[in-house]
Scaffold this motif. Structure first.
Motif, PDB file in Angstrom:
ATOM      1  N   GLY A   1       0.838  -1.183   0.000  1.00 24.92           N
ATOM      2  CA  GLY A   1       0.000   0.000   0.000  1.00 24.92           C
ATOM      3  C   GLY A   1       0.878   1.240   0.000  1.00 24.92           C
ATOM      4  N   VAL A   2       0.450   2.257  -0.749  1.00 27.36           N
ATOM      5  CA  VAL A   2       1.215   3.505  -0.762  1.00 27.36           C
ATOM      6  C   VAL A   2       0.557   4.459   0.232  1.00 27.36           C
ATOM      7  N   VAL A   3       1.364   4.962   1.144  1.00 30.46           N
ATOM      8  CA  VAL A   3       0.840   5.817   2.200  1.00 30.46           C
ATOM      9  C   VAL A   3       1.245   7.258   1.942  1.00 30.46           C
ATOM     10  N   LYS A   4       0.318   8.160   2.201  1.00 33.85           N
ATOM     11  CA  LYS A   4       0.673   9.569   2.120  1.00 33.85           C
ATOM     12  C   LYS A   4       0.350  10.208   3.455  1.00 33.85           C
ATOM     13  N   THR A   5       1.341  10.861   4.060  1.00 31.53           N
ATOM     14  CA  THR A   5       1.072  11.511   5.343  1.00 31.53           C
ATOM     15  C   THR A   5       0.434  12.870   5.076  1.00 31.53           C
ATOM     16  N   LYS A   6      -0.132  13.475   6.120  1.00 30.76           N
ATOM     17  CA  LYS A   6      -0.803  14.772   5.921  1.00 30.76           C
ATOM     18  C   LYS A   6       0.178  15.864   5.519  1.00 30.76           C
ATOM     19  N   ASP A   7       1.481  15.674   5.867  1.00 29.18           N
ATOM     20  CA  ASP A   7       2.460  16.665   5.410  1.00 29.18           C
ATOM     21  C   ASP A   7       3.128  16.205   4.108  1.00 29.18           C
ATOM     22  N   ASN A   8       2.379  15.375   3.367  1.00 33.16           N
ATOM     23  CA  ASN A   8       2.763  15.012   1.998  1.00 33.16           C
ATOM     24  C   ASN A   8       4.036  14.210   1.822  1.00 33.16           C
ATOM     25  N   ARG A   9       4.332  13.396   2.780  1.00 34.37           N
ATOM     26  CA  ARG A   9       5.442  12.476   2.569  1.00 34.37           C
ATOM     27  C   ARG A   9       4.833  11.134   2.216  1.00 34.37           C
ATOM     28  N   SER A  10       5.556  10.381   1.400  1.00 36.31           N
ATOM     29  CA  SER A  10       4.935   9.162   0.917  1.00 36.31           C
ATOM     30  C   SER A  10       5.881   7.979   1.061  1.00 36.31           C
ATOM     31  N   PHE A  11       5.342   6.840   1.393  1.00 32.97           N
ATOM     32  CA  PHE A  11       6.170   5.629   1.466  1.00 32.97           C
ATOM     33  C   PHE A  11       5.312   4.389   1.234  1.00 32.97           C
ATOM     34  N   VAL A  12       5.989   3.270   1.062  1.00 28.14           N
ATOM     35  CA  VAL A  12       5.281   2.029   0.725  1.00 28.14           C
ATOM     36  C   VAL A  12       5.307   1.073   1.919  1.00 28.14           C
ATOM     37  N   VAL A  13       4.140   0.539   2.229  1.00 22.25           N
ATOM     38  CA  VAL A  13       4.016  -0.392   3.352  1.00 22.25           C
ATOM     39  C   VAL A  13       3.611  -1.761   2.816  1.00 22.25           C
ATOM     40  N   ALA A  14       4.205  -2.813   3.377  1.00 19.86           N
ATOM     41  CA  ALA A  14       3.825  -4.169   2.988  1.00 19.86           C
ATOM     42  C   ALA A  14       3.099  -4.855   4.135  1.00 19.86           C
ATOM     43  N   ASP A  15       1.915  -5.359   3.830  1.00 17.80           N
ATOM     44  CA  ASP A  15       1.131  -6.130   4.805  1.00 17.80           C
ATOM     45  C   ASP A  15       1.450  -7.596   4.539  1.00 17.80           C
ATOM     46  N   LEU A  16       1.956  -8.276   5.559  1.00 17.72           N
ATOM     47  CA  LEU A  16       2.375  -9.661   5.331  1.00 17.72           C
ATOM     48  C   LEU A  16       1.466 -10.643   6.058  1.00 17.72           C
TER      49      LEU A  16
END
Ligand SMILES: Nc1nc2c(ncn2[C@@H]2O[C@H](COP(=O)(O)OP(=O)(O)OP(=O)(O)O)[C@@H](O)[C@H]2O)c(=O)[nH]1
Ligand SMILES: [Mg+2]
Length: 423
Positions: A198-213
């Protein structure tokens, strides 16, 4: 279907054979050589494609073969090179040579390519083989054989954060509340069978990818439950987010949960405990969670973020912290030689020139280099035989044979080609 490991055989194409031809023109007496070179054989190239997320396409392709280059032609025409075979694989694919365990390629960016088996070069035609002392050679070379090898392709997801935890602690609920990922969520164990990104976007517009295992259980590193095979995806995440059911809704003790999972992370083939980890205390909306959290904090010295994946309470704080951590360790390489000894990059080795053994009365010469010379020789004329013999001499084969006591008339064999030894 999701598939994250396959073994395939790759066979690049041989080069086309060189051509032996002579110029024949009405008023030109000594025509000279006129044979062109063979074309290049097809290489097998793996290419990362961000549109793919499983290796399933490779499952039914046990052997991937490249075609041979076309033979050289008369009038100095070069044969057509074969078209390389491009195999698309997901970003995050790691390709290993099965025989020696070395990594041939690690495709971490879209469109990145790696040659996994090199096509042979075309054999030289007799024009190219002409020298000052032999202006018109009556021989040509066969194409060089293509490389062949067995490779293992593994998909190791390239997520920034990996979610780990026991079954039903709320990993999938968490990723679905922070990203657009829509994994299945249910109250039974092992709801998640394959990793989800899943691609996450924080409220201050930083983005990263999370893996659900998929959920881990005690003994996963020994193969219990779904085993530890999904932990390979954690190998390359930069941060581990460890989710714990702080409400103890299934009657376990959260402190035990924390220790059980960490033990599995530690026992995995690369020690995943060395990665930065934070704890997410989930299901804080449930009864007893607060009391459990107090006990947990007293007992365990680790960064804890209380949340409810269901009501979304506390989620922003976790995301900010994760984004900060990722900013801090942005420069960490994908793999660190100390921690991941298994990650040794492939280095091409010098081919062994030759080895001589005796089978009955026959001297058998083997070795990549000498076999290649044989395969590239076209025994058409006396001259080509002399050229072959010279090449063997240059490798030092004659000297070695004499040292071993070869006599005139003895049988010598290379692959399936036999000849008599003559000084
Ligand atoms: N009350 C409450 N229930 C939650 C919360 N998060 C998840 N759940 C419930 O817990 C159950 C398991 O949730 P999942 O998200 O499927 O858990 P999982 O960790 O992905 O489970 P596996 O995929 O089986 O390992 C579901 O019934 C969820 O509705 C929460 O914050 N509060
Ligand atoms: Mg799940």
């Amino acid at each position: 279907m999701f598939l994250d490991e396959v073994t395939v055989e790759v066979m690049a194409g041989a080069g086309g054979n060189g051509c032996m031809a002579f110029r024949r023109e009405k008023y030109v007496e000594m025509g000279g050589p006129y044979g062109g070179n063979g074309g290049k054989g097809a290489s097998i190239i793996f290419k990362a494609d961000e549109g793919l997320n499983t290796l399933i396409d490779l499952r039914y392709r046990r052997v991937i073969k490249g075609s041979k280059g076309e033979n050289g032609l008369g009038k100095g025409m070069t044969g057509k090179s074969a078209e390389d075979v491009i195999v698309k694989v997901p970003v995050g694919s790691v390709i290993t040579d099965v025989e020696n365990g070395l990594i041939i390629g690690d495709l971490t960016k879209n469109n990145e390519e790696v040659v996994v088996a090199l096509g042979g070069r075309g054999g030289k035609g007799n024009i190219a083989l002409a020298t000052r002392t032999n202006l018109c050679p009556s021989y040509a070379e066969n194409g060089e054989p293509g490389e062949q090898r067995k490779i293992k392709v593994e998909l190791k997801l390239l997520a920034d954060v990996g979610l780990v935890g026991l079954p039903s602690v709320g990993k999938s609920t968490f990723i679905s509340s922070i990203s657009a990922a829509k994994p299945k969520i249910a109250a039974y164990h092992f709801t998640t069978l394959v990793p989800n990104l899943g691609v996450v976007k924080t409220k201050d517009n930083r983005s990263f990818v999370v893996a659900d295992l998929p959920g881990l259980i005690e003994g996963a590193s020994l193969g219990e439950g779904l085993g530890d095979e999904f932990l390979r995806h954690i190998e390359r995440t930069r941060v581990i987010a460890h989710i714990i059911d702080m409400s103890a809704s299934e009657g376990r003790n959260p402190i035990d949960d924390y220790r059980v999972i960490n033990k599995e992370l530690e026992n995995y083939k690369v020690n995943l405990l060395k990665k930065k980890q934070i704890v997410i205390a989930n299901k804080m909306d449930m009864e007893g969670a607060k009391e459990n959290l107090e006990k947990f904090k007293k007992e365990v010295d680790v960064e804890v973020y209380p949340i409810s994946a269901l009501t979304k309470e506390g989620i922003d704080q976790v995301l900010y912290r994760l984004a900060d951590l990722l900013d801090e360790i942005k420069s960490t390489p994908l793999y660190d030689e100390d921690k991941f000894e298994s990650h040794v990059l492939y280095k091409f080795e010098e081919e062994k020139p030759f080895e001589i053994t005796k089978e009955g009365d026959t001297w058998v010469i083997s070795g990549e280099k000498v076999e290649k010379i044989l395969k590239m020789t076209k025994f058409q004329t006396d001259e080509s035989i002399i050229r072959f013999a010279n090449k063997l001499r240059k490798l030092g084969i004659d000297d070695k044979l004499r040292e071993l006591g070869v006599e005139d008339g003895d049988n010598v064999r290379i692959l399936d080609f036999e000849f008599e030894y003559k000084d």
